[in-house]
Write a protein that holds these residues in place. Structure first.
Motif, PDB file in Angstrom:
ATOM      1  N   ILE A  16       0.783  -1.183   0.085  1.00 22.91           N
ATOM      2  CA  ILE A  16       0.000   0.116   0.125  1.00 22.91           C
ATOM      3  C   ILE A  16       0.940   1.113  -0.130  1.00 22.91           C
ATOM      4  CG2 ILE A  16      -2.034  -1.163   1.240  1.00 22.91           C
ATOM      5  CD1 ILE A  16      -1.047  -0.032   3.889  1.00 22.91           C
ATOM      6  N   PRO A  17       0.644   2.359  -0.542  1.00 28.47           N
ATOM      7  CA  PRO A  17       1.179   3.607  -0.517  1.00 28.47           C
ATOM      8  C   PRO A  17       1.652   3.917   1.030  1.00 28.47           C
ATOM      9  CG  PRO A  17      -0.731   3.920  -1.715  1.00 28.47           C
ATOM     10  CD  PRO A  17      -0.836   2.672  -1.069  1.00 28.47           C
ATOM     11  N   ALA A  18       2.987   4.666   0.863  1.00 31.18           N
ATOM     12  CA  ALA A  18       3.400   4.977   2.292  1.00 31.18           C
ATOM     13  C   ALA A  18       2.733   6.326   2.547  1.00 31.18           C
ATOM     14  CB  ALA A  18       4.837   5.244   2.022  1.00 31.18           C
ATOM     15  N   PRO A  19       2.611   6.631   3.879  1.00 32.31           N
ATOM     16  CA  PRO A  19       1.929   7.837   4.168  1.00 32.31           C
ATOM     17  C   PRO A  19       2.591   8.922   3.896  1.00 32.31           C
ATOM     18  CG  PRO A  19       2.820   6.793   6.160  1.00 32.31           C
ATOM     19  CD  PRO A  19       2.884   5.790   5.174  1.00 32.31           C
ATOM     20  N   LEU A  20       2.004  10.249   3.368  1.00 35.03           N
ATOM     21  CA  LEU A  20       2.637  11.518   3.197  1.00 35.03           C
ATOM     22  C   LEU A  20       3.431  11.971   4.486  1.00 35.03           C
ATOM     23  CD1 LEU A  20       0.043  12.884   0.524  1.00 35.03           C
ATOM     24  CD2 LEU A  20       2.080  11.404   0.072  1.00 35.03           C
ATOM     25  N   THR A  21       4.752  12.205   4.334  1.00 35.40           N
ATOM     26  CA  THR A  21       5.452  12.625   5.418  1.00 35.40           C
ATOM     27  C   THR A  21       6.553  13.841   4.783  1.00 35.40           C
ATOM     28  OG1 THR A  21       7.022  10.761   5.139  1.00 35.40           O
ATOM     29  CG2 THR A  21       5.326  10.832   6.761  1.00 35.40           C
ATOM     30  N   ILE A  22       6.850  14.310   5.770  1.00 35.69           N
ATOM     31  CA  ILE A  22       7.955  15.479   5.467  1.00 35.69           C
ATOM     32  C   ILE A  22       9.361  15.177   6.349  1.00 35.69           C
ATOM     33  CG2 ILE A  22       6.488  17.057   4.288  1.00 35.69           C
ATOM     34  CD1 ILE A  22       6.857  18.671   7.108  1.00 35.69           C
ATOM     35  N   SER A  23      10.379  15.634   6.198  1.00 37.15           N
ATOM     36  CA  SER A  23      11.544  15.533   7.190  1.00 37.15           C
ATOM     37  C   SER A  23      11.193  16.696   8.192  1.00 37.15           C
ATOM     38  CB  SER A  23      12.891  15.861   6.504  1.00 37.15           C
ATOM     39  OG  SER A  23      12.792  17.308   5.668  1.00 37.15           O
ATOM     40  N   LEU A  24      11.915  16.374   9.274  1.00 37.13           N
ATOM     41  CA  LEU A  24      11.568  17.336  10.469  1.00 37.13           C
ATOM     42  C   LEU A  24      12.454  18.795  10.237  1.00 37.13           C
ATOM     43  CD1 LEU A  24      10.735  17.698  13.488  1.00 37.13           C
ATOM     44  CD2 LEU A  24      13.335  16.844  14.097  1.00 37.13           C
ATOM     45  N   SER A  25      11.603  19.822  10.375  1.00 38.37           N
ATOM     46  CA  SER A  25      12.104  20.990  10.473  1.00 38.37           C
ATOM     47  C   SER A  25      11.844  21.759  11.666  1.00 38.37           C
ATOM     48  CB  SER A  25      11.811  21.696   9.174  1.00 38.37           C
ATOM     49  OG  SER A  25      12.206  23.212   9.140  1.00 38.37           O
TER      50      SER A  25
END
Length: 427
Positions: A16-25
């Motif tokens: 299944i698709p990976a959840p949409l995430t971003i790098s920590l900022s």
């Protein structure tokens, strides 16, 4: 994953698709910061979030990048070690406690999948530990006896019963463990991530941790572009550990393991090979494992790394092995190939480490990551919540210790597997 077709192979193509995430900022605060986005870290995040605690997961690459997204997909109960040996290694209290926890582990995994509707090709048909020759039959009989003494639903199948379940006459018998099953491991990891996010956890991928320091009564865990300050830190990086907790990797000897997947088999072949969809592995020292995915691909694996000369050697050996096991297959071509690392400890048992005050982690799953990773993540969450004191955990605190000749052993495993597979199945 990360433009490497041999890192996750079939699992990346069918998950299944990976959840949409971003790098920590920027700077965050939380009750708990979890380092590592595999089974252990995501299970801990899920259970903490469900209990109302704020949890932040920092994953250096992508969800399931390490062993969680590359493994065979067998949901096993227990460890490689014989059940009766655990009390001798850990003492009666911790030994029996760990056996109970891991014996129930597959059911915990399946209940989480059911509760959160995780689409991960779950099969509840059990696993078959197959005996090669008389010595293998003796081994599985003793393993079954020890589990049955503890009330586990395991049984020994004779050669004919084994052949009927698998589709080959290659084995003298098999141990059927009805507690166990199979799943698509990367899909399960991504499903855990989605469940944790839905429960309120935060997840940042592409965020490798480079340092940590005490901050008041808690800890500040830093990445290149941000930080998380929390009272507790859970280290869940295991065999792929880098950065401040690279010592977790150094405590383990890496054993390479590869998997190859055929194209989907015809309907008649699916009825003759593993019609019940059990997961299988054998009693050889350099073992083989195989299972069927939901689309009818036969996934076959063994010890070795698919790089340099190893790619051709292991692939050729696998074709010869399948021809012997399943002559009905005819000529075999593999649609996907991938490999990863199994972190082995000196006694083939996991570890619990207290790195500093309120910095804890489990590691060293020795090729049994799905159920142990899930239940150990839940145990860590309960420990952080104050529900389990350190004395109540399934493992005692272990000091970090580098194994002797680790690099030499790792080279020996990789080269030795190539030598064994180069000559194996030729006669």
């Amino acid at each position: 994953m990360l433009n490497d077709a041999r890192s996750h192979g079939l699992w990346e193509k069918t998950a299944i698709p990976a959840p949409l995430t971003i790098s920590l900022s920027g700077a965050l605060t939380a009750d708990v910061v979890i380092v590592g986005g595999g089974f252990t870290g995501l299970s801990a995040a899920l259970h903490l979030a469900e209990a109302g605690r704020s949890a932040v997961v920092l994953e250096g690459n992508e969800v399931g990048f390490g062993g969680s997204g590359r493994n065979v997909g067998l949901i096993n109960a227990g460890m490689w070690v014989m059940p009766n040996d655990l009390p001798g290694e850990l003492g009666n209290i911790h030994g029996e406690r760990l056996l109970q926890l891991l014996g129930d582990g597959p059911q915990v995994v399946m209940s989480i999948i059911d509760k959160h509707g995780i689409e991960c090709e779950l099969e509840r048909s059990g696993t078959l530990h197959c005996a090669v020759g008389a010595s293998g039959l003796k081994e599985i009989n003793e393993r079954a006896r020890q589990w049955q003494k503890r009330g586990a639903p395991v049984e020994i199948l004779d050669a004919a019963e084994t052949a009927a379940r698998i589709g080959t006459n290659a084995y003298a018998g098999a141990l059927l463990d009805r507690r166990a099953g199979t799943l698509q491991p990367l899909a399960y990891a991504r499903g855990l991530a989605n469940a944790a996010l839905n429960a309120g956890a935060r997840l940042h991928t592409g965020s490798p941790v480079h340092s940590y320091a005490q901050e008041g009564t808690g800890w500040k865990v830093s990445t290149a572009a941000g930080s998380v300050t929390a009272k507790w830190v859970i280290v869940a990086t295991d065999a792929y550990s880098e950065g401040p907790w690279a010592k977790v990797r150094r405590e383990q000897v890496h054993l390479p393991y590869f998997n190859l997947a055929t194209r989907p088999l015809s309907s008649s072949l699916r009825h003759s090979i593993l019609p019940g969809r059990e997961g299988v592995w054998d009693t050889k020292e350099i073992l083989s494992s195989f299972r069927m995915d939901r689309a009818g691909r036969l996934v076959f694996g063994s010890v070795g790394a698919l790089r340099n000369t190893g790619t051709a050697i292991h692939t050729s050996w696998a074709k010869r092995s399948l021809a012997r096991l399943f002559p009905q297959l005819g000529p075999v071509e593999f649609e996907y190939e991938w490999y990863g690392k199994i972190g082995m400890t000196d006694n083939a048992l996991p570890r619990f480490h207290r790195f500093e005050r309120n910095i804890v982690g489990f590691s060293g799953y020795n090729g049994r990551g799905i159920a142990p990773g899930t239940v150990f993540g839940r145990v860590l969450a309960r420990h952080v919540l104050g529900e389990l004191k350190e004395a109540d955990l399934p493992l005692p605190v272990t000091d970090m210790k580098d194994p002797s000749f680790r690099g030499l052993k790792e080279s020996y495993y990789e080269v030795g597997a190539q030598l064994a597979h180069f000559s194996g199945e030729r006669f």
